[in-house]
Design a protein around this motif. Structure first.
Motif, mmCIF file in Angstrom:
data_model
loop_
_atom_site.group_PDB
_atom_site.id
_atom_site.type_symbol
_atom_site.label_atom_id
_atom_site.label_comp_id
_atom_site.label_asym_id
_atom_site.label_seq_id
_atom_site.Cartn_x
_atom_site.Cartn_y
_atom_site.Cartn_z
ATOM 1 N N ILE A 289 5.532 4.916 -8.037
ATOM 2 C CA ILE A 289 4.364 4.455 -8.807
ATOM 3 C C ILE A 289 3.482 3.554 -7.941
ATOM 4 C CG2 ILE A 289 3.677 2.981 -10.763
ATOM 5 C CD1 ILE A 289 6.235 4.040 -12.193
ATOM 6 N N ILE A 290 4.123 2.682 -7.167
ATOM 7 C CA ILE A 290 3.349 1.771 -6.311
ATOM 8 C C ILE A 290 2.545 2.565 -5.280
ATOM 9 C CG2 ILE A 290 3.535 -0.014 -4.534
ATOM 10 C CD1 ILE A 290 5.942 -1.139 -6.067
ATOM 11 N N PHE A 291 3.198 3.523 -4.617
ATOM 12 C CA PHE A 291 2.499 4.276 -3.569
ATOM 13 C C PHE A 291 1.390 5.163 -4.151
ATOM 14 C CE2 PHE A 291 6.698 3.745 -1.284
ATOM 15 C CZ PHE A 291 6.234 2.652 -0.583
ATOM 16 N N GLN A 292 1.642 5.684 -5.358
ATOM 17 C CA GLN A 292 0.598 6.463 -6.031
ATOM 18 C C GLN A 292 -0.613 5.572 -6.294
ATOM 19 O OE1 GLN A 292 0.208 9.529 -6.685
ATOM 20 N NE2 GLN A 292 -0.721 9.915 -8.671
ATOM 21 N N SER A 293 -0.326 4.325 -6.744
ATOM 22 C CA SER A 293 -1.408 3.388 -7.046
ATOM 23 C C SER A 293 -2.164 2.992 -5.786
ATOM 24 C CB SER A 293 -0.838 2.123 -7.706
ATOM 25 O OG SER A 293 -0.107 2.472 -8.844
ATOM 26 N N VAL A 294 -1.444 2.886 -4.663
ATOM 27 C CA VAL A 294 -2.084 2.497 -3.407
ATOM 28 C C VAL A 294 -3.225 3.453 -3.074
ATOM 29 C CG1 VAL A 294 -1.723 2.457 -0.900
ATOM 30 C CG2 VAL A 294 -0.159 1.222 -2.397
ATOM 31 N N PHE A 295 -3.029 4.750 -3.344
ATOM 32 C CA PHE A 295 -4.092 5.725 -3.053
ATOM 33 C C PHE A 295 -5.069 5.849 -4.210
ATOM 34 C CE2 PHE A 295 -1.155 7.167 0.221
ATOM 35 C CZ PHE A 295 -2.037 7.348 1.277
ATOM 36 N N PHE A 296 -4.547 5.920 -5.440
ATOM 37 C CA PHE A 296 -5.391 6.206 -6.601
ATOM 38 C C PHE A 296 -6.337 5.044 -6.915
ATOM 39 C CE2 PHE A 296 -5.961 6.052 -11.268
ATOM 40 C CZ PHE A 296 -6.700 7.215 -11.412
ATOM 41 N N LEU A 297 -5.773 3.838 -7.044
ATOM 42 C CA LEU A 297 -6.593 2.688 -7.449
ATOM 43 C C LEU A 297 -7.528 2.213 -6.339
ATOM 44 C CD1 LEU A 297 -3.931 0.533 -9.374
ATOM 45 C CD2 LEU A 297 -5.647 2.062 -10.321
ATOM 46 N N GLU A 299 -9.133 4.060 -4.179
ATOM 47 C CA GLU A 299 -10.109 5.052 -3.729
ATOM 48 C C GLU A 299 -11.551 4.545 -3.855
ATOM 49 O OE1 GLU A 299 -9.615 8.813 -5.598
ATOM 50 O OE2 GLU A 299 -11.361 9.702 -4.590
ATOM 51 N N TYR A 300 -11.909 3.986 -5.033
ATOM 52 C CA TYR A 300 -13.300 3.562 -5.258
ATOM 53 C C TYR A 300 -13.697 2.372 -4.388
ATOM 54 C CZ TYR A 300 -13.605 6.903 -9.065
ATOM 55 O OH TYR A 300 -13.634 8.064 -9.779
ATOM 56 N N PRO A 301 -12.904 1.278 -4.397
ATOM 57 C CA PRO A 301 -13.304 0.154 -3.520
ATOM 58 C C PRO A 301 -13.354 0.545 -2.047
ATOM 59 C CG PRO A 301 -11.167 -0.277 -4.561
ATOM 60 C CD PRO A 301 -11.743 0.908 -5.225
ATOM 61 N N MET A 302 -12.488 1.471 -1.637
ATOM 62 C CA MET A 302 -12.529 1.894 -0.224
ATOM 63 C C MET A 302 -13.841 2.622 0.078
ATOM 64 S SD MET A 302 -8.634 3.124 0.553
ATOM 65 C CE MET A 302 -8.892 3.485 2.271
ATOM 66 N N ASN A 303 -14.278 3.443 -0.874
ATOM 67 C CA ASN A 303 -15.556 4.146 -0.682
ATOM 68 C C ASN A 303 -16.717 3.158 -0.616
ATOM 69 O OD1 ASN A 303 -14.620 6.747 -0.497
ATOM 70 N ND2 ASN A 303 -14.642 7.087 -2.714
ATOM 71 N N TRP A 304 -16.671 2.122 -1.503
ATOM 72 C CA TRP A 304 -17.754 1.129 -1.499
ATOM 73 C C TRP A 304 -17.808 0.395 -0.156
ATOM 74 C CZ3 TRP A 304 -15.569 -1.053 -6.734
ATOM 75 C CH2 TRP A 304 -15.861 -0.143 -7.749
ATOM 76 N N ALA A 344 -8.454 -2.884 3.190
ATOM 77 C CA ALA A 344 -8.078 -4.101 2.466
ATOM 78 C C ALA A 344 -7.624 -3.808 1.025
ATOM 79 C CB ALA A 344 -9.242 -5.085 2.477
ATOM 80 N N PRO A 345 -8.307 -2.927 0.259
ATOM 81 C CA PRO A 345 -7.837 -2.664 -1.114
ATOM 82 C C PRO A 345 -6.412 -2.102 -1.156
ATOM 83 C CG PRO A 345 -10.075 -1.847 -0.818
ATOM 84 C CD PRO A 345 -9.590 -2.234 0.534
ATOM 85 N N GLN A 346 -6.074 -1.210 -0.249
ATOM 86 C CA GLN A 346 -4.724 -0.635 -0.257
ATOM 87 C C GLN A 346 -3.671 -1.712 0.041
ATOM 88 O OE1 GLN A 346 -4.844 2.713 2.458
ATOM 89 N NE2 GLN A 346 -5.276 4.095 0.764
ATOM 90 N N ILE A 347 -3.965 -2.559 1.023
ATOM 91 C CA ILE A 347 -3.017 -3.628 1.357
ATOM 92 C C ILE A 347 -2.887 -4.593 0.187
ATOM 93 C CG2 ILE A 347 -2.682 -5.625 2.887
ATOM 94 C CD1 ILE A 347 -4.021 -3.887 5.087
ATOM 95 N N GLY A 348 -4.020 -4.913 -0.430
ATOM 96 C CA GLY A 348 -4.004 -5.819 -1.574
ATOM 97 C C GLY A 348 -3.185 -5.262 -2.730
ATOM 98 N N GLY A 444 2.160 15.491 -11.191
ATOM 99 C CA GLY A 444 1.316 14.328 -11.474
ATOM 100 C C GLY A 444 1.290 13.304 -10.341
ATOM 101 N N VAL A 445 2.094 13.533 -9.306
ATOM 102 C CA VAL A 445 2.133 12.594 -8.178
ATOM 103 C C VAL A 445 1.441 13.254 -6.987
ATOM 104 C CG1 VAL A 445 3.592 11.232 -6.647
ATOM 105 C CG2 VAL A 445 4.318 11.662 -9.007
ATOM 106 N N SER A 446 0.534 12.532 -6.346
ATOM 107 C CA SER A 446 -0.218 13.144 -5.248
ATOM 108 C C SER A 446 0.665 13.352 -4.016
ATOM 109 C CB SER A 446 -1.419 12.283 -4.890
ATOM 110 O OG SER A 446 -1.014 11.166 -4.151
#
Length: 677
Positions: A289-297, A299-304, A344-348, A444-446
């Motif tokens: 779940i944590i690693f899925q969140s690292v990529f999923f959550l 994504e948007y801040p990394m693009n910004w 930074a978002p992924q590390i955070g 459901g897991v990338s």
């Protein structure tokens, strides 16, 4: 020298009683707390002002006894006894649920004649379990000021500041521990010879098999028969038994418990979470779940962030005068720093989940679970603390090995901890996984989350295999055991942890940013100049990347890296990232930004579309997996090497680790590339 307006106090207590939380609240610091012994491996200090007083607070490592058994406990005992004249008193933190165990060390400190006040922390949890502690009676029994706090919810801290201001420390005039008859004669003989006033201090020197005080001449006062009769561990055992007999009497007077209180959530959860089968499965699910969140959550801040730095680079390119400064800033520095800031978002997110697990008490269960698993590999049960900590950063993780008593077990742990996947590897893994793993899902897991989790397991597996090998090479004498408390489950401090994560992410960006800033300038400089075109020139400037000295240097090492599937740009990235792994990403970002032949766009798109002259992709699946394995095993961190040397005091082991890991990284990435190409 202390003055009335300038005082130093010590925070002392057993591990996991909330000492560091009290320290943070008193000093408004963000020192991370942990739910297992060994987190605080060296003393930390902070300051606060109260009613005109300047108070320095020293947070000592947690300990169960005055007698040191490991390096962190030695720090504790040495500071407490040797520096007694420097501090005004000791604030002793006692956990309400472990009052019996905590009073053992408290009474030892009190018997040494050290001024002390007692703080009973986490009293709300005791009350929830139907346990009531009569603090007034406890104060009468111990003869000290007793306060209560709930540090998790910032309760009782103002009262504590007030009592420190009023210097409500009490120095005991009598020793509660009765010296056994067999040693009483010897103790009083030494007291007479050394003119020492405190009989318990002499006792501690007889009962300790390591240095804990300054009465070093004590052995001069003993004859051979005295020394033969003394077995320090036996004396410690005698003391512990006698002290607990006394403590039991105190507890009988101050503590009452409601009969048959209902089973708490902690006990119910532990039946599953530390189960020998379900415990491991649930842990694996949580990681997923944590690693899925690292990529999923992320994504948007990394693009910004990526868009922001791309816009900044374009702005600088359009508004700065054409020339070297324009090129340096627009194509060197901004893309280099942006290349690392984007992660930074992924590390955070990763750190935030780890902090929540730690705060909730679950991480202590993970350590307990993994202790069973680690023993066949020759690792000390306490080794799991640095191994788990190594997922954030190897430097504090290696320092935390100081709580491992056995020297050789500690050495093995120091040598294998850098295999654990630290946050500096995350940007490398993330960009390479993004390049070579398709954006598909399984159940459901990338695929990307599964790939990232696999890399964490690769690091952990290699640390186990390396331990097994080192166990054969370094003959281990004696074993030690993991002794730890399983704290009750608590609601994590979501806001506090978020604040901590912001601080850690900022540290990462500024720390890595300085190095990348330097290397961006170096890389730009050697990409800007090249071999001279005219006999009168010293060098050619503003050359194409392909004709630069940087390309020349990169091609110089191609024979060594070509079997791994790498081109000269990746070679330059590996060379510059020797100082720190994350520099690889910054270097790639700068190099692809400098490439004028590549179409405009995001760096990752430039890397994805980069091809060799024959049309093959530079970042193929085989090349990508090869890079992942290279960074999974290579040391590539000068700071970690420095800490390894500092902790081992051995160039032999430091160099063995550097060349061993580098050799393994090369061989592993070579095999992987040859298999998948």
């Amino acid at each position: 020298m202390q003055t009335d307006k300038n005082k130093q106090i010590l925070l002392v207590g057993n591990p996991n009683v909330g000492k560091s939380t009290v320290f943070n609240l008193l000093c408004n610091k963000n020192q991370k707390t942990g739910n297992y012994a060994g987190v605080t491996v060296a003393s930390h200090s902070g300051n606060y002002s109260y009613k005109g007083d300047e108070v320095e607070v020293v947070d000592l490592p947690g300990s169960y006894s005055i007698y040191p058994t490991s390096e962190d406990e030695a720090i504790f005992s040495k500071f407490l006894i040797d520096e007694q004249q420097k501090y005004a008193g000791v604030v002793y933190i006692l956990e309400a649920l472990s009052i019996k165990r905590g009073l053992l060390l408290f009474q030892q400190i009190q018997d040494l004649g050290i001024p002390v006040m007692l703080v009973v922390n986490q009293i709300d949890q005791a009350e929830r379990r139907g346990i009531t502690i009569d603090l007034e009676e406890l104060s009468n029994e111990l003869g000290v000021k007793v306060l209560k706090t709930d540090a998790k919810h910032n309760q009782g801290i103002d009262e504590l500041r007030e009592e420190i201001y009023k210097a409500s420390f009490t120095k005991s005039e009598k020793v509660s521990f009765e010296i056994p008859l067999e040693q009483k004669g010897l103790v009083f003989k030494i007291l007479h010879e050394t003119h020492e006033q405190n009989q318990y201090k002499v006792w501690t020197l007889l009962a300790s098999d390591t240095y804990i005080g300054k009465l070093e001449t004590v052995k001069d006062q003993m004859n051979d028969d005295d020394i033969k009769c003394l077995v320090p561990k036996r004396l410690q055992t005698q003391e512990t038994i006698r002290r607990y007999q006394n403590i039991d009497k105190i507890i009988g007077k101050v503590l009452s418990k409601k009969p048959q209180f209902k089973e708490l959530l902690t006990e119910k959860l532990d039946r599953v979470l530390v189960h020998k089968v379900w415990g491991y499965l649930i842990f694996a699910m949580i990681l997923l779940i944590i690693f899925q969140s690292v990529f999923f959550l992320a994504e948007y801040p990394m693009n910004w962030i990526s868009e922001f730095f791309l816009g900044l680079s374009t702005f600088a390119n359009q508004h700065l005068p054409e020339g070297p400064v324009n090129s340096l800033i627009a194509n060197g520095i901004i893309p280099g720093i942006g290349g690392i800031a984007v992660f930074a978002p992924q590390i955070g997110i990763l750190l935030y989940f780890l902090y929540l697990l730690e705060d909730s008490g679950y991480m202590a269960r993970v350590i307990f679970l993994m202790d069973r698993f680690l023993r066949p590999f020759g690792l000390n049960g306490k080794s799991i603390v640095p191994l788990v900590s190594g997922t954030a950063c190897a430097i504090p993780a290696i320092m935390s090995t100081r709580n491992i008593e056995n020297v050789k077990e500690r050495l093995i742990t120091i040598l294998v901890t850098p295999f654990m996947t630290c946050s500096a590897r995350l940007p490398v893994y993330s960009i390479i996984i993004g390049l070579i793993i398709p954006n598909k899902y399984f159940g459901g897991v990338s695929y990307k989350a599964l790939a990232l989790m696999a890399m964490y397991f690769v690091g952990f597996l290699m640390s186990l295999l390396a331990s097994l090998l080192l166990k054969k090479i370094i003959k281990n004498k004696g074993t030690s055991f993991l002794v730890m408390d399983l704290p009750s489950y608590k609601m994590p401090l979501f806001g506090y942890d978020f604040k901590l994560v912001l601080g850690k992410v900022w540290e990462f960006i500024t720390g890595a940013g300085k190095i990348i800033f330097f290397f961006s300038i170096v890389i730009w400089f050697f990409s800007y100049i090249g071999p001279k075109q005219n006999p009168d020139d010293l060098v050619a400037t503003n050359v194409k990347l392909e004709n630069s000295y940087l390309a020349k240097m990169g091609r110089g090492i191609e024979p060594a890296i070509a079997p791994l599937g790498y081109d000269w740009k990746m070679g330059v990235g590996i060379l510059t990232s020797f100082v720190a792994r994350e520099v690889f990403v910054g270097t790639m970002s700068t190099l692809y930004s400098l490439d004028e032949e590549a179409p405009e766009g995001k760096i990752i798109d430039k890397m994805r579309n980069d091809t060799y002259p024959n049309g093959e992709k530079v970042f193929s699946f085989a090349t990508g997996v090869s890079i992942l394995f290279f960074y999974a095993f290579a040391m590539q961190c000068v700071s970690t090497l420095a800490v390894v040397y500092r902790e081992t005091k051995s160039w032999k082991w430091t160099m063995a680790q550097l060349f061993g890991m580098s050799g393994l990284a090369y061989i592993a990435s070579l095999i992987v590339y040859q298999l998948f190409k």
